[in-house]
Each structure stands twice: as C-alpha cells, then as structure tokens.
Design a protein around this motif. Structure first.
Motif, PDB file in Angstrom:
ATOM      1  N   HIS A 224      -9.259   4.970 -13.759  1.00  0.00           N
ATOM      2  CA  HIS A 224      -9.236   3.758 -13.251  1.00  0.00           C
ATOM      3  C   HIS A 224     -11.019   3.384 -12.790  1.00  0.00           C
ATOM      4  O   HIS A 224     -11.267   2.162 -12.728  1.00  0.00           O
TER       5      HIS A 224
ATOM      6  N   THR B  78     -11.340   6.242   7.836  1.00  0.00           N
ATOM      7  CA  THR B  78     -11.562   5.164   8.914  1.00  0.00           C
ATOM      8  C   THR B  78     -10.814   3.854   8.215  1.00  0.00           C
ATOM      9  O   THR B  78     -11.208   2.918   8.648  1.00  0.00           O
ATOM     10  N   GLU B  79      -9.917   4.082   7.117  1.00  0.00           N
ATOM     11  CA  GLU B  79      -9.205   3.047   6.670  1.00  0.00           C
ATOM     12  C   GLU B  79     -10.247   1.860   5.897  1.00  0.00           C
ATOM     13  O   GLU B  79      -9.526   0.947   5.908  1.00  0.00           O
ATOM     14  N   GLN B  80     -11.286   2.230   5.698  1.00  0.00           N
ATOM     15  CA  GLN B  80     -12.267   1.231   5.094  1.00  0.00           C
ATOM     16  C   GLN B  80     -11.745   0.954   3.744  1.00  0.00           C
ATOM     17  O   GLN B  80     -11.530  -0.154   3.316  1.00  0.00           O
TER      18      GLN B  80
ATOM     19  N   SER C 257      -8.395   1.420   2.507  1.00  0.00           N
ATOM     20  CA  SER C 257      -7.262   0.595   2.590  1.00  0.00           C
ATOM     21  C   SER C 257      -7.606  -0.876   3.037  1.00  0.00           C
ATOM     22  O   SER C 257      -7.031  -1.671   2.579  1.00  0.00           O
ATOM     23  N   GLY C 258      -8.549  -1.037   3.925  1.00  0.00           N
ATOM     24  CA  GLY C 258      -8.970  -2.394   4.280  1.00  0.00           C
ATOM     25  C   GLY C 258      -9.388  -3.036   3.075  1.00  0.00           C
ATOM     26  O   GLY C 258      -9.017  -4.238   2.965  1.00  0.00           O
ATOM     27  N   LEU C 259     -10.234  -2.435   2.404  1.00  0.00           N
ATOM     28  CA  LEU C 259     -10.638  -3.213   0.790  1.00  0.00           C
ATOM     29  C   LEU C 259      -9.344  -3.677   0.079  1.00  0.00           C
ATOM     30  O   LEU C 259      -9.308  -4.860  -0.382  1.00  0.00           O
ATOM     31  N   GLU C 260      -8.476  -2.849   0.032  1.00  0.00           N
ATOM     32  CA  GLU C 260      -7.475  -3.153  -0.740  1.00  0.00           C
ATOM     33  C   GLU C 260      -6.436  -4.364  -0.152  1.00  0.00           C
ATOM     34  O   GLU C 260      -6.139  -5.172  -0.923  1.00  0.00           O
TER      35      GLU C 260
ATOM     36  N   GLN D 152       0.799  -1.302   0.010  1.00  0.00           N
ATOM     37  CA  GLN D 152      -0.054  -0.103   0.005  1.00  0.00           C
ATOM     38  C   GLN D 152       0.785   1.134   0.016  1.00  0.00           C
ATOM     39  O   GLN D 152       0.374   2.365  -0.305  1.00  0.00           O
TER      40      GLN D 152
ATOM     41  N   MET E 137     -14.787   7.033   4.492  1.00  0.00           N
ATOM     42  CA  MET E 137     -14.224   5.708   4.253  1.00  0.00           C
ATOM     43  C   MET E 137     -12.778   5.586   4.342  1.00  0.00           C
ATOM     44  O   MET E 137     -12.127   4.775   4.643  1.00  0.00           O
TER      45      MET E 137
ATOM     46  N   GLU F 242     -19.109  10.314   2.171  1.00  0.00           N
ATOM     47  CA  GLU F 242     -19.019   9.117   2.348  1.00  0.00           C
ATOM     48  C   GLU F 242     -17.671   8.689   1.805  1.00  0.00           C
ATOM     49  O   GLU F 242     -17.061   7.810   2.755  1.00  0.00           O
TER      50      GLU F 242
ATOM     51  N   ARG G 120     -14.918  -1.022  -6.907  1.00  0.00           N
ATOM     52  CA  ARG G 120     -16.115  -1.491  -6.101  1.00  0.00           C
ATOM     53  C   ARG G 120     -16.912  -0.437  -5.395  1.00  0.00           C
ATOM     54  O   ARG G 120     -18.022  -0.686  -5.431  1.00  0.00           O
TER      55      ARG G 120
ATOM     56  N   VAL H 270      -9.510  -6.353  -2.916  1.00  0.00           N
ATOM     57  CA  VAL H 270     -10.917  -5.864  -3.670  1.00  0.00           C
ATOM     58  C   VAL H 270     -10.269  -4.361  -3.789  1.00  0.00           C
ATOM     59  O   VAL H 270      -9.881  -3.602  -3.138  1.00  0.00           O
ATOM     60  N   ASP H 271     -10.453  -4.217  -5.154  1.00  0.00           N
ATOM     61  CA  ASP H 271      -9.857  -2.799  -5.491  1.00  0.00           C
ATOM     62  C   ASP H 271     -11.198  -1.560  -5.164  1.00  0.00           C
ATOM     63  O   ASP H 271     -12.447  -1.840  -5.719  1.00  0.00           O
ATOM     64  N   PRO H 272     -10.816  -1.030  -4.074  1.00  0.00           N
ATOM     65  CA  PRO H 272     -11.820  -0.051  -3.718  1.00  0.00           C
ATOM     66  C   PRO H 272     -12.338   1.065  -4.837  1.00  0.00           C
ATOM     67  O   PRO H 272     -13.540   1.263  -4.777  1.00  0.00           O
TER      68      PRO H 272
ATOM     69  N   TYR I  15      -2.950  -7.887  -6.520  1.00  0.00           N
ATOM     70  CA  TYR I  15      -4.055  -8.131  -5.834  1.00  0.00           C
ATOM     71  C   TYR I  15      -4.180  -9.778  -5.499  1.00  0.00           C
ATOM     72  O   TYR I  15      -4.653 -10.330  -4.617  1.00  0.00           O
TER      73      TYR I  15
END
Ligand SMILES: Nc1ncnc2c1ncn2[C@@H]1O[C@H](COP(=O)(O)OP(=O)(O)OP(=O)(O)O)[C@@H](O)[C@H]1O
Ligand SMILES: [Mg+2]
Lengths: 284, 258
Positions: B27, B124-126, B128-131, A61, B121, B117, B140, B135-137, A85
C-alpha cells in the motif's frame, strides 16, 4: 454517479439486516435503517450501543459481519478503494473527538480537504475557509493550533472542515456534547440551516434528546443491537412504548438496561472477595 | 495441550502480523506516484527524519572514528604497521560500523519518533479522519515518511563514515603521530569502490528500508491507546536492532563470503 441520480423516493442510505460483532458481543443484531434524502435523521440510543460504530459502517471504515449498507445506490462494502474514496468525497463526517490534524493550524485544517481535492486558487480557498469558520464562530481562532482549542471549539472547527467541500451528506457524531448553551444554540440553528440550504442529508448521532428531537425530521432509537423505534420525529417523541419513553424521558428504571452486560453485582463482589486479583496495583 | 495451543496461537498471530506488514508495504508503494506530484510532503519528512538525525550521527561518527584511531594504533603499532591505520579505520567504517551504527541510531532517533507519531495519529482518530475526508492516510502520511527514511539512511551512513575517518585522523595523525601522507594514501590505495563502498551503501539502503518499514508498521498497527503506543515504540527499537544485526550478518556473508 449513481445509477438513478437524485431519485427522491429512494433513501440515500439504506441499511438492511446489519449485523456487527465485537468479539462475542453483538453490537448490531439485524438492523434496518433508511436515511431519506434532504432530511435530518437522528440516531439516538444509550452510550455504548454502537452509534459511532454505525457511522463508521456507513462510511465504510468497518465491515459488517452480515447485511448491507447502500449509500446512493452503491453497496459501500462492495466498492473498490477508488470508488469508496470517491463516495467519501461526497460525505462529511464530524468525529466525536474532532480528529483535527494536530500539526497544522485551524485554518489549514479547514482548508485541507480543499487543497487535497480541488485546484482552487489561494484567494478562493481563503474566502471559503473564513466563511465556514465564521459559521461556527471560530473565524478569530483561525491561527490557533488544535492543541490550543477547547473540546467544544475543536468539535466546531471539525464541523467547519466537514462542510467545507459542500458534501451531499453529513454525519454528526455527538455535535452537542461539550458545547455551552450559546454555541449549542448556534449549532441547533446551523444544522437545519445547512440541511435546508443545500438539501443536505444529515445524520445526527446524539443523546441530547431535547435538542436532537427538536431539529430531527426522523428519529431512530437503537438499544441492545436493535432498532426499538423509528419514524417521523413527533411520532417517536410521543410514542408510548416503554422503551422509547424511558429513553426520551431519561428514566433510570425501565426495560432499557443502563448497565453494560454483567453478572449480578453480589456475585461479582463475592467472587472478588474470595480471590483477590494477583496483580492488583501492579500496573500503575 | 495448553502450552501447545498457546504456541500455535502465537505462531498464527505472528504470521498474521507478517502478512499485514507486507500488505502495508504494498500500500505504501502504491502511494509513490502520488508523492511525485507533491514533492513538498517528501521534503518536510526528509527534514524531520533525515536532517534532524544529523547531529547525533555526526557526533557519534566522530567518537567512533576516534576510538577506532586509538584501538587501531595500539594493535597496528605492535606489528610496526601504523601507516595502515587509515585503511583500518576507513574499512571498518565503510563496511560495517557506518551502516550498522547509523541504522541503530536511526532506529532510536527517527524510527521511534515515526512510530509514536503514527500511533498517536491513530489513537486520536486523525487517520480515520483523513479516510473520511477521502484522503488515503497510508499514501499521504506513510509513503512520504517511508521514502524519506529510505533516502536518508545511506546519506546519514556516508556522513557517519566520513566524519569517522576525520575522527581517526585526528587521533592517529594529530595525537599519536602517524604519518599524515601514509594515512590518506594507504586509504586511497586499499579501499575499493566496489568491495567496500558499494557494499556499504547497499547495506545502508537495506537497513533504511527495514528500519522505516518496521517503524511505520508498528505505528500503524498499534493498539490505539497510550500504552499501545508506548509498547509499539519499544517494539520498533527492539525489532529494528535485531533486524539490523541479523541482516548485517547475512549481507556480510553474501558480500564477502566467497
Ligand atoms: N475498537 C473496539 N474494540 C472492541 N470493542 C469496541 C471497540 N470500539 C467500540 N467497542 C464497543 O462497541 C460498543 C459501541 O461503541 P460505540 O463507540 O459505537 O458506542 P456509542 O453508541 O457511540 O457510544 P457513545 O454514545 O458513548 O459515544 C461499545 O460498547 C464498545 O464496548
Ligand atoms: Mg460514540
């Protein structure tokens, strides 16, 4: 997928000459770390030394300014998006903040990676999710929304999500903070159990010295951008280097600075006395 | 030298942002193929971006139409041309007010919500969490929102214009006594499918594209703190409003310029 699959002698993660800067400040200044397969490696160090940053560098990251990070023989920062990924699919990461998706329930959060990456039928997804939630003691909380969880519960839910795909490697960022003694005990047993059960490689970032040293096979201590100690856990825990002793024993005095780099206190105070900030109190 | 250097820095920073914005857009487009296999993501966003904006659009459309009825009647009756009220109301709505006012309302209602929104996200690192869950944020999270904005805007603008015409009818015919047959038949005769309606639709598609792009970029590019998110939300509304008004002039000049 790797050139030599499961070559047991080759470490799973190999970090060489890693340098990383935030502005002028070097967070890492030439760091070499090996994370062996199937063992629990602890990364310890004072707050703000860059432990979270290290995990983000391993996960691809963040990009290093110099040096390489190899995971399973692949240079993480040379991979294209698709391969990166694919690699991440075999990594789990427990974020310090949990990072649960806030608009879906705990159950759906844990089910999310399964729904994204597999075509499993709903009944199996349900079974897997409930098993993982049971392991972290949150089966009863499955219908709550993340905003209804406490910090410690959110972190455990995130742990369930991180292990739901049965990754080869999992990175725990401060798994013990905010846990009461009982859940702490559960986690201290859970992490080695996961690791043993499926030869999972674990990286535990923490400053809870006693708990972490108890479960780790290998310990690295980082401070000021350098690895100041690394090796089998008994060796590091019993090391008599003053740096390591200070950190392990929690002493305020010693070679490891407790303060974020700053000019001497007197100089700072005097400077502020002569020129008060113009906009003091203006922002709040 | 100091002000010059500052100007240079600001210039470079703006160009960098512009570059990042375009990369983000590419992207986002790359996620469209994924979206086809997950139509449910799009439907959810069409609901929150489009359907939830319908109330403000219809109420505003009604009032704008009623005002047009009043103002139009006042001016037209000075020339004895009240029967053309329908044309005036419909042409102003379809060509200008429908696309422009809808886009301005959309930026305030849906654009700001999108930025907040996405920004939260990120904070709150959501994302990064998806990455890290592979999952490509952008594909998605951002792509479905982008497509929802793009599809909603022309529909909302059409709804705005239609309700506005009814509002004009209510005031002109109902209250001020314009002949009902004249109101509709003049409108039918004078409003041109190509000149008026297609051009209006093109405008609203362009506005939908730009507004949603700005909102998503500001959210994705914000400083991940509460202050950063609030600034980004403000910037979304301001930049969108400026972009809409400038583009409206350019598009109008191109369409009706000859
Ligand atoms: N986005 C950022 N921009 C600038 N500097 C940052 C950023 N994130 C972190 N830093 C700096 O990088 C350093 C390392 O941060 P990091 O979060 O990796 O620390 P840490 O070791 O995980 O600390 P803790 O144990 O408190 O979680 C910190 O000193 C911080 O000042
Ligand atoms: Mg940290």
């Amino acid at each position: 997928m790797s050139p030599q699959p499961d070559d047991s002698n080759e470490p799973l993660v190999k970090i060489r000459g890693l340098r990383f800067y935030r502005g002028e400040r070097a967070i890492f200044d030439g760091v070499d770390i090996d994370i062996p397969r199937g063992l629990i490696t602890a990364i310890m160090g004072p707050s703000g030394t860059g432990k979270t940053t290290l995990l983000k560098l391993i996960g691809g990251q963040l990009r290093p300014d110099a040096g390489t990070v190899h995971v399973d023989g692949q240079d993480v920062h040379k991979l294209n998006n698709k391969d990166l990924y694919r690699l991440r699919m075999r990594m789990g990461m427990l974020f310090q903040s949990g990072a649960l998706l806030t608009d879906i329930s705990v159950f759906e959060n844990v089910a999310y990676p399964l729904r994204e990456h597999t075509r499993l039928p709903e009944s199996i997804i349900r079974k897997l999710v409930l098993m993982k939630l049971e392991a972290v003691g949150l089966r009863g909380a499955r219908d709550l929304m993340p905003s209804e969880l406490s910090g410690g519960m959110a972190r455990r839910a995130a742990l369930a999500r991180a292990i739901v795909l049965d990754p080869k490697m999992i990175m725990y960022d401060e798994p013990f903070t905010g846990q009461d003694p009982i859940s702490m005990g559960v986690l201290v047993q859970l992490i080695p159990r996961l690791s043993k059960a499926s030869r999972l490689t674990s990286i535990v970032v923490s400053h809870d010295v006693a708990e972490t040293a108890g479960i780790a096979d290998i310990i690295y201590v980082i401070s000021n951008g350098k690895v100041i100690a690394g090796g089998p856990s008994e060796q590091v825990a019993n090391s008599d280097s003053p740096w390591v002793r200070q950190f392990m024993d929690g002493l305020a005095d010693g070679p490891v600075p407790f303060h974020f780099p700053a000019p001497p206190l007197e100089a700072d105070i005097l400077e502020n006395a002569t020129q008060p900030p113009a906009d003091a109190g203006a922002t709040l | 030298m100091e002000p010059l250097a500052r100007l240079g820095r600001i210039g470079i920073a703006s160009l960098e942002r512009l570059g990042r914005g375009h990369l983000l857009l590419l992207h986002i487009f790359s996620g469209i193929t994924d979206l086809i296999t997950r139509p449910r993501l799009l439907v959810a966003q069409l609901h929150s971006v489009g359907v939830l904006s319908m109330l403000i659009i219809t109420v505003s459309g009604l009032f704008v139409g009623m005002v047009l009825g009043l103002q139009g009647f006042y001016i037209l009756s000075q020339f004895g041309a009240e029967e053309t009220l329908g044309v005036m109301v419909a042409a102003s709505l379809v060509r200008e007010l429908g696309p422009v006012v809808t886009a301005l309302l959309f930026a305030g209602r849906a654009g700001s919500a999108l930025t907040a929104e996405i920004g939260l996200m990120k904070a709150t690192e959501q994302l990064s969490g998806l990455e890290m869950m592979a999952v490509d944020p952008i594909k998605r999270i951002l792509t479905p929102r982008f497509m929802a904005g793009l599809l909603s805007m022309p529909l909302l603008a059409a709804m705005f214009s239609a309700i506005g015409v009814i509002g004009g009818h209510f005031v002109g015919v109902g209250l001020l006594g314009v002949d009902e047959g004249a109101y509709w038949s003049q409108m039918q005769a004078k409003i041109d499918l190509h000149e008026d309606i297609y051009n209006g639709v093109i405008k609203s598609i362009v506005f939908g594209f730009v507004c949603t792009w700005i909102a998503l970029f500001q959210g994705h590019d914000c400083v991940p703190t509460s202050e950063g998110v609030s600034r980004a939300t403000t910037r979304t509304v301001v930049h969108s409003a400026l972009a809409i008004l400038c583009l409206d002039f350019v598009l109008t000049a191109l369409m009706f310029g000859e």
